[in-house]
Design an enzyme around this catalytic site. Sequence first.
Site, short mmCIF file in Angstrom:
data_model
loop_
_atom_site.label_atom_id
_atom_site.label_comp_id
_atom_site.label_asym_id
_atom_site.label_seq_id
_atom_site.Cartn_x
_atom_site.Cartn_y
_atom_site.Cartn_z
N HIS A 54 -6.12 -2.11 8.55
CA HIS A 54 -5.65 -2.57 7.25
C HIS A 54 -4.35 -3.33 7.44
O HIS A 54 -3.62 -3.13 8.42
CB HIS A 54 -5.42 -1.38 6.32
CG HIS A 54 -6.68 -0.69 5.91
ND1 HIS A 54 -6.70 0.21 4.87
CD2 HIS A 54 -7.95 -0.76 6.37
CE1 HIS A 54 -7.93 0.67 4.71
NE2 HIS A 54 -8.70 0.09 5.62
N GLU A 56 -1.43 -3.15 6.14
CA GLU A 56 -0.22 -2.34 6.28
C GLU A 56 -0.10 -1.73 7.67
O GLU A 56 0.98 -1.74 8.27
CB GLU A 56 -0.19 -1.20 5.23
CG GLU A 56 -0.19 -1.68 3.80
CD GLU A 56 -1.59 -1.80 3.19
OE1 GLU A 56 -1.68 -1.78 1.95
OE2 GLU A 56 -2.57 -1.93 3.95
N CYS A 84 -3.87 2.46 0.72
CA CYS A 84 -4.82 3.57 0.73
C CYS A 84 -4.11 4.80 1.32
O CYS A 84 -3.00 4.69 1.85
CB CYS A 84 -6.06 3.20 1.54
SG CYS A 84 -5.75 3.16 3.33
N CYS A 87 -2.90 4.22 4.91
CA CYS A 87 -1.75 3.32 4.99
C CYS A 87 -0.49 3.99 4.43
O CYS A 87 0.59 3.86 5.00
CB CYS A 87 -2.04 2.01 4.28
SG CYS A 87 -3.32 1.04 5.10
#
Length: 158
Positions: A54, A56, A84, A87
């Site tokens: 992801h 991040e 999420c 993250c």
Amino acid sequence: MSQPSEFMKAAINEAERGIRRHDGGPFGACVVKGDRVIALAHNMVLKTGNPTQHAEVVAIGLAAKRLGSHILEGCDIYSTTEPCPMCFSAIHWARMREVHFGTSVPDVQRLGFNELTISNRTLKRLGKSPLVIHAGVARAACRQLLVDWKNLPDQQTY
């Protein structure tokens, strides 16, 4: 680039770059320390075939490498969408100071992404995290990323 809107703009531009390259979903992140951008990243899940890539997490990894430490105290992260749980945990464990995000979990759920419905505010409360949360930053521009992604003829959700 000392204004928060400029840091979110950098995250948005990075997400657009990822969309153009078809590297992953319509997400970007920018790690900042003071008035300096430390790392920019976009979602790399489709390119790498790795579901943990992801924006991040990729940005945090780059920032840790550049700063020479897994502890990112004094750093903030700007994310085009609410992080999420994975993250958020990485942001917390890196001891980052603040998270700024545009769109929310329900926004991406409407696109069919397999999001858990646990908000950052809930994670912060349950985990007793000192992280400061700023929601809805440049929300309209971040939402446009989701629309652009949804309108791609070969878009994928995961």
